[in-house]
Design an enzyme around this catalytic site. Structure first.
Site, PDB file in Angstrom:
ATOM      1  N   GLU A 154      -7.732   0.625  -4.922  1.00 23.88           N
ATOM      2  CA  GLU A 154      -7.064  -0.021  -3.777  1.00 23.88           C
ATOM      3  C   GLU A 154      -7.951  -1.080  -3.136  1.00 23.88           C
ATOM      4  O   GLU A 154      -7.474  -2.105  -2.677  1.00 23.88           O
ATOM      5  CB  GLU A 154      -6.772   1.017  -2.692  1.00 23.88           C
ATOM      6  CG  GLU A 154      -5.656   1.969  -2.956  1.00 23.88           C
ATOM      7  CD  GLU A 154      -5.366   2.774  -1.709  1.00 23.88           C
ATOM      8  OE1 GLU A 154      -4.367   2.478  -1.043  1.00 23.88           O
ATOM      9  OE2 GLU A 154      -6.140   3.695  -1.411  1.00 23.88           O
ATOM     10  N   TRP A 162       6.321  -7.627   3.536  1.00 20.66           N
ATOM     11  CA  TRP A 162       5.817  -7.219   2.233  1.00 20.66           C
ATOM     12  C   TRP A 162       6.924  -7.564   1.270  1.00 20.66           C
ATOM     13  O   TRP A 162       8.011  -6.980   1.316  1.00 20.66           O
ATOM     14  CB  TRP A 162       5.500  -5.719   2.218  1.00 20.66           C
ATOM     15  CG  TRP A 162       4.818  -5.267   0.977  1.00 20.66           C
ATOM     16  CD1 TRP A 162       3.496  -5.380   0.670  1.00 20.66           C
ATOM     17  CD2 TRP A 162       5.430  -4.646  -0.164  1.00 20.66           C
ATOM     18  NE1 TRP A 162       3.241  -4.849  -0.566  1.00 20.66           N
ATOM     19  CE2 TRP A 162       4.408  -4.395  -1.113  1.00 20.66           C
ATOM     20  CE3 TRP A 162       6.728  -4.260  -0.478  1.00 20.66           C
ATOM     21  CZ2 TRP A 162       4.651  -3.793  -2.343  1.00 20.66           C
ATOM     22  CZ3 TRP A 162       6.970  -3.658  -1.697  1.00 20.66           C
ATOM     23  CH2 TRP A 162       5.946  -3.436  -2.628  1.00 20.66           C
ATOM     24  N   ARG A 214       1.361  -3.313   7.914  1.00 24.62           N
ATOM     25  CA  ARG A 214       2.581  -2.855   7.222  1.00 24.62           C
ATOM     26  C   ARG A 214       3.033  -3.849   6.167  1.00 24.62           C
ATOM     27  O   ARG A 214       3.870  -3.539   5.331  1.00 24.62           O
ATOM     28  CB  ARG A 214       3.705  -2.626   8.231  1.00 24.62           C
ATOM     29  CG  ARG A 214       3.452  -1.546   9.252  1.00 24.62           C
ATOM     30  CD  ARG A 214       4.623  -1.424  10.200  1.00 24.62           C
ATOM     31  NE  ARG A 214       5.809  -1.036   9.492  1.00 24.62           N
ATOM     32  CZ  ARG A 214       6.171   0.236   9.282  1.00 24.62           C
ATOM     33  NH1 ARG A 214       5.413   1.206   9.731  1.00 24.62           N
ATOM     34  NH2 ARG A 214       7.256   0.542   8.612  1.00 24.62           N
ATOM     35  N   GLU A 227      -8.748  10.986  -5.830  1.00 23.11           N
ATOM     36  CA  GLU A 227      -8.749  10.242  -4.569  1.00 23.11           C
ATOM     37  C   GLU A 227      -9.858   9.198  -4.565  1.00 23.11           C
ATOM     38  O   GLU A 227      -9.658   8.066  -4.114  1.00 23.11           O
ATOM     39  CB  GLU A 227      -8.889  11.211  -3.396  1.00 23.11           C
ATOM     40  CG  GLU A 227      -8.963  10.560  -2.022  1.00 23.11           C
ATOM     41  CD  GLU A 227      -7.737   9.710  -1.678  1.00 23.11           C
ATOM     42  OE1 GLU A 227      -6.701   9.847  -2.374  1.00 23.11           O
ATOM     43  OE2 GLU A 227      -7.825   8.909  -0.737  1.00 23.11           O
ATOM     44  N   LYS A 259       1.020  -0.387   4.202  1.00 21.30           N
ATOM     45  CA  LYS A 259       0.621   0.930   4.705  1.00 21.30           C
ATOM     46  C   LYS A 259       1.709   1.970   4.505  1.00 21.30           C
ATOM     47  O   LYS A 259       1.423   3.115   4.175  1.00 21.30           O
ATOM     48  CB  LYS A 259       0.296   0.837   6.204  1.00 21.30           C
ATOM     49  CG  LYS A 259      -0.206   2.138   6.801  1.00 21.30           C
ATOM     50  CD  LYS A 259      -1.504   2.586   6.174  1.00 21.30           C
ATOM     51  CE  LYS A 259      -2.008   3.880   6.741  1.00 21.30           C
ATOM     52  NZ  LYS A 259      -3.198   4.392   6.020  1.00 21.30           N
ATOM     53  N   HIS A 297     -11.029  15.624 -24.443  1.00 19.21           N
ATOM     54  CA  HIS A 297      -9.731  15.525 -25.150  1.00 19.21           C
ATOM     55  C   HIS A 297      -9.248  14.089 -25.203  1.00 19.21           C
ATOM     56  O   HIS A 297      -8.053  13.831 -25.161  1.00 19.21           O
ATOM     57  CB  HIS A 297      -8.707  16.435 -24.439  1.00 19.21           C
ATOM     58  CG  HIS A 297      -9.108  17.870 -24.443  1.00 19.21           C
ATOM     59  ND1 HIS A 297      -9.071  18.665 -25.564  1.00 19.21           N
ATOM     60  CD2 HIS A 297      -9.634  18.641 -23.462  1.00 19.21           C
ATOM     61  CE1 HIS A 297      -9.511  19.871 -25.277  1.00 19.21           C
ATOM     62  NE2 HIS A 297      -9.862  19.896 -24.000  1.00 19.21           N
ATOM     63  N   LYS A 343      -9.159   5.138  -4.131  1.00 23.27           N
ATOM     64  CA  LYS A 343      -9.833   4.297  -3.120  1.00 23.27           C
ATOM     65  C   LYS A 343     -10.476   3.080  -3.773  1.00 23.27           C
ATOM     66  O   LYS A 343     -10.369   1.958  -3.280  1.00 23.27           O
ATOM     67  CB  LYS A 343     -10.889   5.131  -2.380  1.00 23.27           C
ATOM     68  CG  LYS A 343     -10.307   6.156  -1.453  1.00 23.27           C
ATOM     69  CD  LYS A 343      -9.790   5.518  -0.194  1.00 23.27           C
ATOM     70  CE  LYS A 343      -8.398   5.683   0.246  1.00 23.27           C
ATOM     71  NZ  LYS A 343      -7.343   6.399  -0.267  1.00 23.27           N
ATOM     72  N   ASN A 357      13.741  -4.717   7.203  1.00 23.09           N
ATOM     73  CA  ASN A 357      12.777  -3.931   6.441  1.00 23.09           C
ATOM     74  C   ASN A 357      13.598  -3.065   5.505  1.00 23.09           C
ATOM     75  O   ASN A 357      14.541  -2.409   5.936  1.00 23.09           O
ATOM     76  CB  ASN A 357      11.937  -3.068   7.395  1.00 23.09           C
ATOM     77  CG  ASN A 357      10.913  -2.239   6.630  1.00 23.09           C
ATOM     78  OD1 ASN A 357      10.613  -2.524   5.487  1.00 23.09           O
ATOM     79  ND2 ASN A 357      10.395  -1.202   7.269  1.00 23.09           N
ATOM     80  N   GLY A 358      13.270  -3.082   4.217  1.00 30.51           N
ATOM     81  CA  GLY A 358      14.000  -2.252   3.253  1.00 30.51           C
ATOM     82  C   GLY A 358      14.520  -3.104   2.111  1.00 30.51           C
ATOM     83  O   GLY A 358      14.048  -4.213   1.876  1.00 30.51           O
ATOM     84  N   CYS A 395       7.639  -3.514   5.882  1.00 28.76           N
ATOM     85  CA  CYS A 395       7.463  -4.709   6.711  1.00 28.76           C
ATOM     86  C   CYS A 395       7.252  -4.244   8.145  1.00 28.76           C
ATOM     87  O   CYS A 395       7.525  -3.114   8.491  1.00 28.76           O
ATOM     88  CB  CYS A 395       8.707  -5.590   6.631  1.00 28.76           C
ATOM     89  SG  CYS A 395       9.084  -6.090   4.948  1.00 28.76           S
TER      90      CYS A 395
HETATM   91  C1  AGP Z   1      -3.553   5.755   0.214  1.00 29.36           C
HETATM   92  O1  AGP Z   1      -4.813   5.106   0.366  1.00 29.36           O
HETATM   93  C2  AGP Z   1      -2.443   4.783  -0.031  1.00 29.36           C
HETATM   94  N1  AGP Z   1      -2.371   3.818   0.985  1.00 29.36           N
HETATM   95  C3  AGP Z   1      -1.140   5.433  -0.420  1.00 29.36           C
HETATM   96  O2  AGP Z   1      -1.379   6.110  -1.632  1.00 29.36           O
HETATM   97  C4  AGP Z   1      -0.537   6.450   0.568  1.00 29.36           C
HETATM   98  O3  AGP Z   1      -1.324   7.613   0.633  1.00 29.36           O
HETATM   99  C5  AGP Z   1       0.852   6.826   0.060  1.00 29.36           C
HETATM  100  O4  AGP Z   1       1.631   5.648   0.029  1.00 29.36           O
HETATM  101  C6  AGP Z   1       1.552   7.881   0.912  1.00 29.36           C
HETATM  102  O5  AGP Z   1       1.730   7.379   2.200  1.00 29.36           O
HETATM  103  P1  AGP Z   1       2.215   8.418   3.362  1.00 29.36           P
HETATM  104  O6  AGP Z   1       1.120   9.425   3.502  1.00 29.36           O
HETATM  105  O7  AGP Z   1       2.407   7.566   4.571  1.00 29.36           O
HETATM  106  O8  AGP Z   1       3.483   9.046   2.873  1.00 29.36           O
END
Ligand code: AGP
Length: 616
Positions: A492, A75, A27, A485, A611, A508, A489, A101-102, A2
């Site tokens: 996401e 969040w 966030r 990766e 984020k 396999h 992307k 937050n948490g 958050c």
């Molecule tokens: C990547 O596009 C994501 N947003 C997510 O996988 C991110 O890389 C992961 O949560 C790790 O975050 P950090 O690098 O802040 O630890």
């Protein structure tokens, strides 16, 4: 996950809080809310959905003037994204407002206790219990907010950053943190508390790091930090090394487009000052004794998501240069196994935000086992570097888009520097070999720039594949993490099924996924690296094409041998084998961004994501 901000000072709190929430919306954006203290009362406005919904409410139902306020973007963890569950939460007597937050893991017990005492809770959240506990505790501690915060924190289990205001004490804001980020901004017209510095960098670049289990008592002209027992502690000051404009879009339509375009500079900035004029590595900030580095017998990388993919690339390089075994562990799995980690292990925690709970908990476990710990992080003053033995900061600048791009390239860059430094101190490479690799690395920003300049074909391809239901990604060697990766992307951003595989693994089982027309993006190794890798991936391409796949090859300039086998070829510069991820991933970032844009998605703030994942 958050966004939190608190302000007390001599300026109008409302505009500061709303602007801060805007900067932290990435966030979490399930709801937004704020509270100010005015005329001896609490004024609270909160709304489900994006911050713009709250701003609309504020227009319809304005707040009175106030110089003390707190704000929150959520969040959702406990309780859906509704108005009622939005923060701030208020005590029954309308005296205390709290944002959080948490996750408070024992909130059921506390909730039951409060209900048994006749308290009527309004929301489904864990946070609300704090407002009621604070209100109940204050009279018992002489109405001291710090003492009440100490008492309440001692009853909470889990991860929490709390910021509280009391309508009866309008000149003070109190915060507390355990396992969740909180940083102080020291201004000339007041002081700030926030989840990250982007919330107040427009007002001040002077900040204080807060440590674990600390309470901050903030007034317009004073900040006092204590531990949970009330003992004053010296908080470490730091200056933010970027200004507010860096956290703006700078003329780009999307933060993601801006951050993709910043990648050449991000890589260059992360190399700056770390290679001397003789192309030797100078990692002065690596405060681990070289003698210790000479004796480690294992490297373990712990990270999540994109950062874990960067760690996978690092594995190939560090093993090749140092002959040390490198395990790459998804942080959320690491500490729940029985990992073989100890004093001879170097644990590298890679994290853009420096607050990812899974990675932080893995780091703490590694430390408990006696391992040396090194953080690779993009956020100065964040928790993971603070709790590591050493840190190598990446200098990508603030990464606002939730989907990580420039952080990935700078994480690879930083891990390469660490790997070469290990080779340097352990003597596993000749100095001229290291110099040659550093010269190549120094040249990478130019190559990344070239990819950006020739990106239109991949954008056109994304538009032509808009109706695809699924996309597969294949890679070998360092191309395998790039495949993962690229798939991440696309998941996401375009909310599509996408999956990355080591190309050799296809036969396999996953080859059963191949059907007529399915797009398969293949990261083709350089034929000049290990020819066998190139030959084998050509075989894999033939295997999928024979079954109807549409093959898009990401292949280096000059690789003519791939032409007969691919339906589309996206060219990237020819670079050294280990450095190919730095150029190969960029078309995949652009592909996912273009696909998501075409679907009308919120590219910078994709659904369900945040984020910084500060809960386990
Ligand atoms: C990547 O596009 C994501 N947003 C997510 O996988 C991110 O890389 C992961 O949560 C790790 O975050 P950090 O690098 O802040 O630890």
């Amino acid at each position: 996950m958050c966004g939190i901000i608190g302000y007390v000072g001599h300026k109008q709190a409302l505009e500061i809080v709303v602007a801060g929430l805007r900067r932290m919306e990435y966030r979490g954006y399930d709801s937004a809310g704020l509270a100010v203290i005015a005329d001896g009362g609490l004024e609270v406005r909160k709304k489900a959905g994006k911050l713009s919904n709250l701003e609309q409410l504020l227009g319809e139902d304005p707040l009175p003037s106030s110089t003390t306020g707190i704000g929150h973007t959520r969040w959702a963890t406990h309780g859906g994204p509704t108005d009622r569950n939005a923060h701030p939460h208020v005590s029954s007597d309308d005296r205390i407002a709290v944002i959080h937050n948490g996750i408070i893991e024992n909130f059921h017990t506390l909730r039951t206790e409060l209900e048994a005492a006749g308290v009527q809770l309004e929301s489904e959240t864990d946070t609300e219990v704090v407002a009621h506990l604070m209100a109940h505790t204050l009279p018992e501690v002489g109405n001291s907010l710090p003492l009440a915060m100490q008492a309440v924190c001692s009853r909470l289990q889990g991860a929490f950053t709390l910021v509280v205001v009391d309508r009866n004490q309008p000149d003070v804001v109190v915060g507390a943190r355990r396992n969740s980020p909180l940083v102080v901004g020291l201004g000339t017209d007041g002081n700030f508390l926030a989840s990250d510095v982007s919330a107040f960098v427009a007002h001040t670049r002077h900040a204080l790091e807060l440590g674990q289990d600390q309470i901050v008592v903030m007034k317009a002209d004073s900040v006092v930090v204590t531990d949970f027992d009330g003992n004053v502690v010296e908080a470490k000051p730091f200056d933010i090394d970027w200004d507010a404009s860096a956290a703006e879009k700078g003329g780009y339509e999307l933060f993601m487009l801006k951050e993709i375009s910043e990648q050449p500079k991000a890589v260059a900035d992360s190399l700056l000052g770390r290679i001397d004029e003789n192309f030797r590595i100078t990692l002065d900030e690596l405060s681990i004794d070289p003698a210790v580095l000479q004796h480690i017998n294992k490297v373990i990388v712990i990270a999540c998501g994109t950062a874990a993919h960067a760690g996978m690339v690092a594995k190939y390089a560090i093993e090749h240069w140092t002959h040390l075994p490198v395990d790459v562990e998804v942080a959320s799995e690491f500490r729940y196994r029985d990992p073989i980690v100890g004093p001879d292990s170097l644990v590298i925690a890679i994290s853009q935000s420096g607050e990812t709970m899974d990675t932080l908990m893995g780091l703490r476990y590694a430390k408990s086992q006696g391992a040396r710990t090194l953080a690779i992080c993009n956020t100065v003053g964040s928790t993971i570097p603070r709790e590591s033995d050493a840190v190598i900061y990446t200098y990508a600048g603030p990464e606002i888009a939730v989907a990580s791009t420039k952080a990935f390239l700078t994480q690879i860059t930083a891990t390469f520097l660490v790997g070469l430094f290990l080779a340097q101190v352990r003597g596993t490479m000749f100095e001229d070999e290291i110099r040659g690799i550093l010269a190549d690395l120094d040249d990478m920003p130019r190559h990344v720039d070239l990819v950006l300049d020739t990106a239109e074909p991949i954008r056109e391809l994304a538009r032509s594949l808009a109706s695809a239901r699924s996309v597969l990604f294949l890679g070998r060697h360092v191309g395998y993490p790039v495949a993962l990766e690229g798939a991440l992307k696309l998941k996401e951003l375009a909310y599509m099924h996408a999956e990355g595989f080591p190309a050799g693994e296809l036969k396999h089982g996953p080859i059963a996924l191949i059907e007529e027309g399915i797009p398969v993006i293949v990261i083709v190794p350089s034929p000049k690296g290990r020819a066998v890798l190139h030959d084998k991936i050509v075989s894999n391409i033939q295997e999928v094409r024979a079954r109807g796949a549409q093959v898009i090859a990401i292949a280096e300039e000059g690789d003519e041998s791939i032409i007969p086998f691919a339906d589309h070829i996206i060219r990237i510069p020819a670079v050294p084998t280990l450095m190919q991820p730095l150029v190969a991933v960029v078309p995949l970032q652009i592909f996912a961004c273009e696909m998501a844009t075409g679907k009308g998605h919120d590219v910078d703030q994709p659904r369900n994501l945040a984020k910084s994942v500060t809960v386990e």
